[in-house]
Design a protein around this motif. Structure first.
Motif, short mmCIF file in Angstrom:
data_model
loop_
_atom_site.label_atom_id
_atom_site.label_comp_id
_atom_site.label_asym_id
_atom_site.label_seq_id
_atom_site.Cartn_x
_atom_site.Cartn_y
_atom_site.Cartn_z
N TYR A 224 -3.65 101.17 28.41
CA TYR A 224 -4.86 100.43 28.05
C TYR A 224 -6.07 100.99 28.80
O TYR A 224 -7.16 101.15 28.23
CB TYR A 224 -4.62 98.96 28.39
N VAL A 225 -5.86 101.32 30.09
CA VAL A 225 -6.94 101.95 30.88
C VAL A 225 -7.35 103.26 30.20
O VAL A 225 -8.53 103.53 29.98
CB VAL A 225 -6.46 102.25 32.32
N SER B 109 -0.36 98.64 30.66
CA SER B 109 -1.70 98.46 31.22
C SER B 109 -2.35 99.81 31.50
O SER B 109 -3.55 99.98 31.30
CB SER B 109 -1.63 97.65 32.51
N LEU B 110 -1.54 100.76 31.96
CA LEU B 110 -2.10 102.09 32.24
C LEU B 110 -2.55 102.76 30.93
O LEU B 110 -3.59 103.43 30.88
CB LEU B 110 -1.06 102.97 32.94
#
Lengths: 37, 587
Positions: free
Chosen positions: A20-21, A17-18
Motif C-alpha cells: 500500500y505504501v 501495508s508495505l
C-alpha cells in the motif's frame, strides 16, 4: 490451528501495508505534473 | 444542568487552553532537539539506546522510509504482545494462575493495543496476568502514543520544510517522544494518582468475607449463597497514568475509570480529563511554532474548542433531561438527587463529569470511560458516537488528532481555493492533485471500514446480531459504535455488545488495523509531498489560515463531511431511538 490463523493473518497484514505504501508512492510518480484548475 | 457542572466544565477547558502553550513549547524543543532541563539525564539514555540498536540519529528518512520503519516497529511489537498473551500461563507475575488468552482474543487485543485503540473484548482482571498487563499492554500505551506523536511531528515537518525530500528520523522521534514527554509526565502522574487512592501492588486478589451473604439465582434457575467477594489488585497507577496521557484508554479493570481503584475521587477524575487533552492541545502550539505561524496553531485550536463545546453542551443537556417514560416521578435536580439520567453513572462524578468525560474521551481517541455510554440517553449517546465518526480530530488522540485535523485543513483550503477559482495554497505551499487524492483516500477509508463491517454484521444474524443484548435502533447503535470505535482507534464501547466472539474479534481487529495504518500512509504521503514543495509568496488572493474565517470554514468542512457521510446511519440508530423513546418505546 487457531494460532496458525492468527499468525498468518498478522504475517499477511504487514506485507500488504508495505504494498500500500508502494502504491501510494507510485500514484504520484505516474501522475502528470500540474496544478489544479 | 447546574451552575456547578458548568463551572467545572469551564475550569477544565480554561486549564487546557492555559497549558497548551507551555506544553507545546516544550514539545517543540524536544523534537527540534534543542536543550531541555531533562537533557542531563535523558541524553545519555538516548545515546545508549541508539548505540545498542545501531541507529544513526542523523539519518533522515523519506516518507516511504518513515512509513516502513513505523510498520516494522508496529509489526514487531504486535507479535511480541500476541506471544506474551498466549504464553502468560508459563510466565511470572501471574498470581491468579490465569490461563493463556484464546488465539482470536489475543489477536484482537494485540492489534488493539498496537493501534492505540485499547478495545477490550475481555474482562482484564480475570483474563490478563500482571505481566501481560505491564509488558504486553502498558508498554504499548507508551509505544503507540509515541508513534502517533512521531507521525504528527513528521506531518508538521512536511509543512514546515521547503524543497526537501525527508521528514526526519522515525526512530529518533519515537525515542524522544517516549523519553522526554510520555515517561516523565507518566511517572509524576502515577504518583499523584496513588495519592488519590489508585492502587499499585503485585498482591494476589483479596477474598473479602461478606457481612451480609447474598442469595443469587443463576440463569439456570439454581440458587446459591455467596459469602465472599474477590477484590482484584494489581499495578494500576503505573498503567492508569499513561492510559490517559497517551489517549489509550484500556482499563486495568473492566469498569475502566468508573472503578474506584482506577479513578477514586473527583480530583483524580479531573486530572485524568486534563491528561487526555494535554498533549493534543499542546501539539497545536507545536504546529504553529514549527511552521512559523503561531496564529495558525491558535486557529486550529479554536476550531477544536468550538467542536468540543458543541459536543459537551449537547451531551450534558441530554443527560440532564428527565426520562419521558417516568413522567410521574420527580426527576428534578435538587440537594438530594442529581436529576436527569443517572443510569450507568457513578454518584461521585455525577452527570456533568460523566458527560464531560464521555465527550473528551471520544473527542480524543482515548476510549477510557467513567460511565457506561450504553446507558446514555439516545441523544447523549449520539455525541460520543458522532465525535468518533468525525475522525477524532477534536483535540484528538496523541498525534493522531493533529494529523487528522491537518488532513481536514488540506481539504478546507482546497475548497476555499475552488470557491475563489485559484490554486489552493497552505502556508505558502500549493495544494495539488496528489495532495487532494491522498486526503480523500484518508477520509474515504474511514467510513468505508465502519459502514462496510457494520453492514456485514447486521446482515449476518449468526455472526453479528447474535452478540446483541438490545435490538431495534439501539442494537444498530451498538454495532455502529463498535466498528466506529475500532476504526477510529478509540476503544470505548456501547457495552451491550458481547464482542468476545470469533467474528467480532477478527472483524474488529481488521477494522483497528486498517483504521490505523491505511490512514497513516496517505497522511505521510501528503507530508512527504508537501516537504518537497517551494514556498510561494503570499499575495492578496491567498486564503489566510490564521483568521476566524478560516476557523469557521475548517469547522464547517469537518461537520459537513461527517454529517454527509454518517447521517443516514445515525438517523437509523440513535436519532430514531430518541424519537421512539418519546413515543413510548424502549429497547
Amino acid at each position: 490451528m487457531p494460532d496458525f490463523i492468527a499468525l498468518v493473518t498478522i504475517a499477511l497484514l504487514f506485507p500488504l501495508s508495505l504494498l500500500y505504501v508502494s502504491a501510494c508512492d507510485r500514484l504520484k510518480i505516474s501522475r502528470p505534473k500540474g496544478n489544479l484548475p | 444542568m447546574s451552575l456547578n457542572g458548568w463551572l467545572q466544565i469551564t475550569l477544565f477547558i480554561a486549564l487546557i487552553l492555559l497549558l497548551a502553550k507551555p506544553m507545546g513549547s516544550y514539545m517543540t524543543r524536544v523534537f527540534e532537539r534543542r536543550h531541555t532541563w531533562l537533557d542531563p539525564v535523558l541524553v545519555p539514555c538516548e545515546r545508549l539506546l541508539y548505540k545498542l540498536t545501531g541507529i544513526d540519529p542523523e539519518e533522515e528518512m523519506r516518507w516511504t522510509q518513515y512509513a516502513i520503519a513505523m510498520l516494522v516497529f508496529s509489526a514487531a511489537t504486535l507479535v511480541l504482545t500476541y506471544a506474551i498473551e498466549r504464553l502468560q500461563h508459563f510466565l511470572p507475575l501471574n498470581p491468579q494462575h490465569l490461563a493463556a488468552v484464546a488465539p482470536d482474543l489475543a489477536f484482537n487485543t494485540a492489534v488493539s493495543f498496537t493501534t492505540n485503540t485499547n478495545w477490550q473484548s475481555y474482562t482484564p482482571e480475570s483474563t490478563m496476568s500482571y505481566l501481560t498487563q505491564m509488558l504486553g499492554l502498558a508498554t504499548h500505551n507508551f509505544w503507540s502514543a509515541a508513534v502517533g506523536l512521531a507521525l504528527a511531528i513528521a506531518f508538521i515537518r512536511g509543512i514546515a520544510r521547503r524543497e526537501m525530500k525527508t521528514l526526519g528520523n522515525f526512530w529518533v522521534d519515537l525515542t524522544r517522544g517516549t523519553l522526554w514527554i510520555l515517561l516523565p509526565i507518566s511517572i509524576v502522574f502515577a504518583v499523584v494518582l496513588t495519592s488519590q487512592g489508585v492502587i499499585q501492588n503485585f498482591h494476589p486478589y483479596t477474598a473479602a468475607k461478606l457481612v451480609q451473604p447474598q442469595t443469587v439465582t443463576g440463569s439456570d434457575g439454581k440458587t446459591t449463597t455467596v459469602t465472599t467477594q474477590t477484590i482484584a489488585q494489581g499495578p494500576v497507577a503505573s498503567q492508569e497514568a499513561i492510559k490517559m496521557l497517551g489517549t489509550n484508554g484500556g482499563g486495568f479493570f473492566n469498569a475502566n475509570s468508573a472503578h474506584p481503584f482506577e479513578n477514586p475521587t473527583p480530583l483524580s477524575n479531573f486530572l485524568q480529563l486534563l491528561s487526555i487533552f494535554l498533549i493534543p492541545a499542546g501539539l497545536t502550539v507545536t504546529l504553529g511554532t514549527m511552521v512559523g505561524s503561531p496564529k495558525h496553531g491558535w486557529a486550529v485550536l479554536a476550531a477544536m474548542t468550538i467542536l468540543w463545546f458543541c459536543g459537551v453542551f449537547v451531551c450534558y443537556w441530554a443527560e440532564a433531561q428527565p426520562n419521558p417514560l417516568m413522567h410521574n416521578v420527580d426527576q428534578h435536580a435538587s440537594l438530594t438527587q442529581s436529576g436527569g439520567n443517572m443510569e450507568g453513572k457513578e454518584v461521585r462524578f455525577g452527570i456533568a463529569n460523566s458527560a464531560l468525560f464521555a465527550t473528551v474521551t471520544t473527542d480524543a481517541s482515548c476510549g477510557a470511560v467513567n460511565s457506561m455510554h450504553d446507558s446514555f440517553t439516545p441523544l447523549g449517546g449520539l455525541v460520543p458516537l458522532t465525535n468518533i465518526m468525525l475522525g477524532e480530530i477534536v483535540f484528538g488522540g496523541v498525534g493522531a488528532g493533529l494529523y487528522g485535523m491537518l488532513v481536514f485543513v488540506v481539504i478546507a483550503v482546497f475548497i476555499a481555493g475552488l470557491m475563489v477559482g485559484r490554486t489552493p495554497e497552505y502556508l505558502g505551499k500549493k495544494i495539488e492533485a496528489y495532495d487532494v487524492q491522498m486526503a480523500m483516500l484518508y477520509l474515504l477509508i474511514f467510513p468505508l471500514i465502519i459502514l462496510g463491517f457494520a453492514a456485514v454484521a447486521v446482515l449476518m444474524p449468526n455472526l453479528g446480531l447474535s452478540a446483541l443484548t438490545n435490538h431495534g435502533p439501539h442494537g444498530l447503535s451498538e454495532i455502529l459504535y463498535a466498528y466506529s470505535s475500532a476504526t477510529g482507534n478509540n476503544g470505548s464501547a456501547f457495552a451491550g455488545l458481547s464482542a468476545n466472539t470469533h467474528w467480532y474479534n477478527y472483524s474488529l481487529g481488521f477494522a483497528m488495523f486498517f483504521g490505523r495504518f491505511m490512514m497513516i500512509i496517505p497522511m505521510l504521503a501528503i507530508a512527504g509531498n508537501l516537504a518537497g514543495k517551494k514556498i510561494v509568496p503570499e499575495t492578496a488572493g491567498t486564503f489566510p489560515v490564521t483568521t476566524p474565517l478560516f476557523t469557521v470554514l475548517l469547522t464547517s468542512v469537518i461537520v459537513i463531511v461527517g454529517a454527509l457521510t454518517f447521517f443516514p446511519a445515525l438517523s437509523l440508530g440513535p436519532i430514531l431511538e430518541h424519537l421512539l423513546l418519546h413515543a413510548g418505546h424502549t429497547f
